[in-house]
Structure formats: C-alpha cells, structure tokens
Design a protein around this motif. Structure first.
Motif, mmCIF file in Angstrom:
data_model
loop_
_atom_site.group_PDB
_atom_site.id
_atom_site.type_symbol
_atom_site.label_atom_id
_atom_site.label_comp_id
_atom_site.label_asym_id
_atom_site.label_seq_id
_atom_site.Cartn_x
_atom_site.Cartn_y
_atom_site.Cartn_z
ATOM 1 N N GLN B 62 109.318 77.871 50.641
ATOM 2 C CA GLN B 62 108.001 77.657 51.140
ATOM 3 C C GLN B 62 107.742 76.273 51.465
ATOM 4 O O GLN B 62 106.589 75.734 52.027
ATOM 5 C CB GLN B 62 106.883 78.304 50.262
ATOM 6 C CG GLN B 62 106.740 79.709 50.099
ATOM 7 C CD GLN B 62 105.913 80.137 49.202
ATOM 8 O OE1 GLN B 62 104.905 79.201 48.713
ATOM 9 N NE2 GLN B 62 105.473 81.433 49.322
ATOM 10 N N GLU B 64 108.301 74.151 53.602
ATOM 11 C CA GLU B 64 107.966 73.593 54.952
ATOM 12 C C GLU B 64 106.278 73.583 55.269
ATOM 13 O O GLU B 64 105.728 72.806 55.548
ATOM 14 C CB GLU B 64 108.575 74.306 56.147
ATOM 15 C CG GLU B 64 108.587 73.694 57.354
ATOM 16 C CD GLU B 64 109.353 74.446 58.452
ATOM 17 O OE1 GLU B 64 108.904 74.331 59.729
ATOM 18 O OE2 GLU B 64 110.198 74.973 58.040
ATOM 19 N N ARG B 65 105.907 75.069 54.721
ATOM 20 C CA ARG B 65 104.540 75.288 54.982
ATOM 21 C C ARG B 65 103.762 74.585 54.147
ATOM 22 O O ARG B 65 102.549 73.839 54.579
ATOM 23 C CB ARG B 65 104.300 76.849 54.783
ATOM 24 C CG ARG B 65 102.853 77.236 55.007
ATOM 25 C CD ARG B 65 102.731 78.754 55.039
ATOM 26 N NE ARG B 65 103.035 79.262 53.742
ATOM 27 C CZ ARG B 65 102.530 79.222 52.574
ATOM 28 N NH1 ARG B 65 101.267 78.868 52.776
ATOM 29 N NH2 ARG B 65 102.848 79.675 51.451
ATOM 30 N N ASP B 68 103.126 71.046 55.476
ATOM 31 C CA ASP B 68 102.098 71.022 56.368
ATOM 32 C C ASP B 68 100.685 70.999 55.899
ATOM 33 O O ASP B 68 99.869 70.190 56.264
ATOM 34 C CB ASP B 68 102.393 72.339 57.236
ATOM 35 C CG ASP B 68 103.529 72.308 58.319
ATOM 36 O OD1 ASP B 68 103.910 71.145 58.506
ATOM 37 O OD2 ASP B 68 103.724 73.216 58.956
ATOM 38 N N SER B 69 100.499 71.690 54.865
ATOM 39 C CA SER B 69 99.016 71.844 54.763
ATOM 40 C C SER B 69 98.804 70.683 53.710
ATOM 41 O O SER B 69 97.662 70.215 53.882
ATOM 42 C CB SER B 69 98.934 73.168 53.663
ATOM 43 O OG SER B 69 99.166 72.831 52.408
ATOM 44 N N ARG B 245 98.893 83.939 50.568
ATOM 45 C CA ARG B 245 99.862 82.915 50.485
ATOM 46 C C ARG B 245 99.192 81.373 50.262
ATOM 47 O O ARG B 245 99.220 80.702 50.812
ATOM 48 C CB ARG B 245 100.278 82.529 51.972
ATOM 49 C CG ARG B 245 99.351 82.960 53.204
ATOM 50 C CD ARG B 245 100.251 82.829 54.381
ATOM 51 N NE ARG B 245 100.395 81.534 54.868
ATOM 52 C CZ ARG B 245 101.080 81.403 55.903
ATOM 53 N NH1 ARG B 245 101.640 82.398 56.634
ATOM 54 N NH2 ARG B 245 101.317 80.103 56.410
ATOM 55 N N ASP B 247 99.401 78.384 47.362
ATOM 56 C CA ASP B 247 100.303 77.764 46.563
ATOM 57 C C ASP B 247 99.925 76.583 45.804
ATOM 58 O O ASP B 247 99.566 76.780 44.468
ATOM 59 C CB ASP B 247 101.509 77.088 47.219
ATOM 60 C CG ASP B 247 102.707 76.683 46.606
ATOM 61 O OD1 ASP B 247 102.783 77.144 45.376
ATOM 62 O OD2 ASP B 247 103.346 76.089 46.831
#
Lengths: 173, 270
Positions: B62, B64-65, B68-69, B245, B247
C-alpha cells in the motif's frame, strides 16, 4: 491414538489461522453488499473423530470459538454459535447413522461414509452454525429478513469451500 | 445423592452445553458496556503483535497509495498555513488547542453491524478514550479502550453510534447514524422539516460534541426523504472517505475537553 490427537490439534490451529488471517479479509459482495462471510473453521469440529466424548467436543468448540472471537473483536459470538453446532453434532450423527451403526474409530469424512453422507452431515451443521451466528449478531428478530439472507448466502460460499476441502484434500481421518 | 450424580452424568452433554452457552451469552451482552474485557479485545498484546506483523507485510503493497494521500494532505496543510499567515491581522479566535496524534489502523472490521478497529498507538503516545479519529478527508471512528501500545475504537460504521453533524451551508444539525447497510453511506436524522436541504450540500461535524473538532467534512447529501407524518428529514449522506481502505488516521482531542466534560456532566447530574 496420540498421533490422532496431534493431528487434530494441528488441524485446529491451522484452521483458526487460515480463518482469521485470510478468510476474515474476504469480502465477496463488494462494499454495498456485506452478505457473504466465509467461515471455514467449523471444519475443526466437523472433522473430530466420532468417538470423542460429547462434553469434550463442546469444550473444544468453546475454546476455538473464543480464540476466533478475540480476532473478530466479538467476545462470545463465534463461541456461542460453534458450541451450538457442536451440541447438534451427535443429534445429526444419530440421524444419519448407517444401518450397521458406527464402528469404533470411525471419522466423519467422505472417504469413509461417502460424499452424499458428508454433504448432508456438514450441510445441516453448517446451516445451524450460520443461523445461530447471524441471529446472535443481530440479537433481535427485527432483522429477520437480513438474518435469513446472510445465513443462506454465507452458508453457500462456506459450504462450497468446505466441500472443496473434502474433495481436494480427502482426509482419511 | 448417587441418583443425582448419575442424572448429571447421564445428561452431561446437555449441561455442558447450557453452561458454555450461558458464558458466551454473558460475554455477548456485556460487549458494549464493560471495559473489563479489555484483555479480550484485540488491544490485547498478543493479538496486537500478530496483527502488527501481518499489517507490516501488507503495508508494502500500500506504500504508493499512502504516499499519495500524505502528499495531498501536506499540500492542503501548506495551503491552510499560507491563508492563515495572510489573515494574521484578524484577532485570534481559536481558543482551543488541538492535540493531534498520528497512528495507523492495524485491524479494521467493516463486515458486521457493530464494527470496531484497532490502532497501533496507545496511552504511551497520549491516546485517551473518546478521542475522535479523523483522516485526510473524513472522520473514521471514536477511541473506546486504550492499552499501553494499542487502542480499540468504534468505527463510524457502528450501528450503535450517533455522531453530531450539521449541514455546512445553513448550520442545521442532526445525528449521523449508520443503518448497517452500505459502508459508503450514512444517514443524517433529526434535521427539522423546515430546514432547507439541498442535494450536494456538504455535511460536517459540529462543535456540540467534544469528540470531533468542528467543521470537519464528512460527506455530501445524495438523497433526501421526508416520510409523511414525520417532522424530520432522513438524509442519505455519501461519505468522502472509504472506510474499507484506511491506513493513517489522526486521533484528535481539544485541550479543554476534560474541563468541558466535567461541567457538562454536572449539568446532567442536576
């Protein structure tokens, strides 16, 4: 005898791990349709040898249920449903008893009693498990419709998984 | 006596069943109220450790995501900082200071009716019960129990939770509940009939509860229903964030919360 105990203990641990680490994350219905839950750990009770004393089966079910509950954050829910299923096990076994009765050291598996027998045996008990599980989860009969729907759909996917296990692994005991 | 023993022994199967079920039901019923079972929940060290290990493995997938956030959030914060320094002639109206503690969700349930989650920070990091959990773009949950290194929290997808929320445009407020159907939608209830509700309005948190800071965006209004005979709308709110999703979350608490809770409790006592 002792190798049988080791085998069952090992199977129980493996099933719990597979349940909480893999099947707990599986969501077949997508975000707006949480009606499918795959439960494979009832197999641990289904596959216990027929000769195991009935109260001991209940205690094993309670222990397994509580461990799964710790991972699902739902104290009592899985334990209650699994104990209920374990309670019905001797009843279903008597219902499906072959004419000759059960011989000593027999195991409730397809390789010993045939696939049709196993389908009936695991089907009835798994259905009872899911009915207890979703009823206790909602804890009120108001959601009767959704309890029934969840029971049926979750039963179907879990049943297929459990039958696949029986066909692929085909345990002798 | 012997007869009694024989009776109990003969029906030992049934008695064991009744006793075990009674224990299970006891656990089930005391599920929402008692803090005593903290060791049963996954803030328990052993399961916490196991979840942590599994989560670490999953994290790689995860990264990468998450990056991004975090970048997006950084940009937003920077923008907010710039506007703040531009407005510096205004008197400082922010009386409350917020404590913000970042943490990660290591266990998150979304399949049940009363969903819970576990985060990897506990009392050592300053997490306290009833802190609100927010993330970039929405609210996530409310802390329930705290142990040294972990804490459990109610997910906002918990049918037993009510969250104070308002329509941002006209400040009409109501209670946000989760009807246990779809994890993307919640329902805003008790908004009075005379309020002007438009589709597409933003719903935010209010200052009426000390759990969440005010004006945090929650979602947008997607459907408005007024059943005949009712004096309040039932409003379907589409959440900005996706609870399946999450985190990185931030636990927030106003510094003045203990004082406020105390005076609010005193009011209730009288």
């Amino acid at each position: 005898m002792s190798s049988l105990i080791v085998k069952n203990v090992f199977r129980i641990i493996l099933l719990i791990l597979v349940q909480v680490l893999i099947f707990k994350q599986v969501n077949l219905g997508g975000p707006d349709f949480n009606y499918f839950q795959i439960m494979i750990y009832p197999l641990a009770i289904l596959l216990l040898p027929i000769d195991v004393p009935k109260p001991l089966v209940l205690l094993i079910a309670f222990a397994i249920g509580m461990i799964v509950d710790i991972f699902y954050d739902s104290p009592g829910l899985h334990a209650a449903s699994l104990v209920f299923m374990a309670f019905l096990r001797p009843v279903v076994l008597r219902m499906l008893m072959p004419d000759t009765g059960y011989v000593k050291n027999s195991y409730p598996v397809a390789s010993m009693f045939g696939l049709v027998w196993y389908l009936q045996y695991s089907g009835i008990l798994l259905l009872a498990f899911f009915l207890a599980y979703f009823s206790l989860e909602a804890f009120t009969p108001i959601y009767f419709g959704s309890i029934l729907l969840k029971t049926l759909l979750s039963f179907l996917v879990s049943f297929v998984t459990i039958i696949l296990h029986q066909i692929i692994i085909n345990p002798k005991s | 006596m012997q007869n009694l023993l024989r009776f109990i022994f003969r029906y030992s199967h049934f008695f064991t069943f009744v006793i075990l079920e009674a224990i299970c039901i006891y656990f089930l019923v005391s599920y929402n109220t008692s803090q005593k079972e903290i060791f049963i929940y996954s803030s328990n060290l052993v399961t916490g450790k196991i979840y942590n290990t599994v989560d670490e493995i999953r994290d790689y997938a995860q990264l990468e995501r998450v990056n991004d956030s975090i970048i997006r959030e950084n940009a937003r914060l920077k923008a907010a900082l710039l506007t703040l320094s531009a407005d510096s002639t205004l008197p400082d109206l922010s009386i409350t200071n917020y404590k913000v503690i970042p943490s990660r969700v290591i266990n998150n349930n979304i399949l049940g009716r009363n969903n819970m989650m576990t985060i990897d920070q506990g009392s050592d990091a300053g997490i306290q019960p009833s802190m609100g959990l927010i993330e970039d773009g929405g609210i996530v949950g409310i802390v329930k129990d705290v142990s040294q290194n972990y804490a459990t929290a109610y997910s906002i997808l918990n049918a037993s939770l009510m969250i104070s929320a308002k329509i941002d445009r006209n400040d009409h407020f109501g209670s946000l509940i989760w009807p246990a159907e779809d994890i993307r939608y919640m329902e805003l209830t008790s908004v009075p009939k005379h309020a002007e509700v438009r589709l597409g309005d933003t719903v935010t948190t209010t200052a009426y509860s000390a759990v969440f800071p005010p004006d945090i965006p929650i979602g947008i209004i997607e459907e408005v229903d007024l059943e005949p005979g009712r004096s309040d709308f039932s409003i379907r709110v589409k959440l900005f964030n996706d609870l399946s999703r999450i985190d990185v979350v931030y636990a927030v608490r106003a510094e003045t919360t203990p004082e406020r809770t105390e005076i609010e409790n005193r009011m209730e006592d009288e």
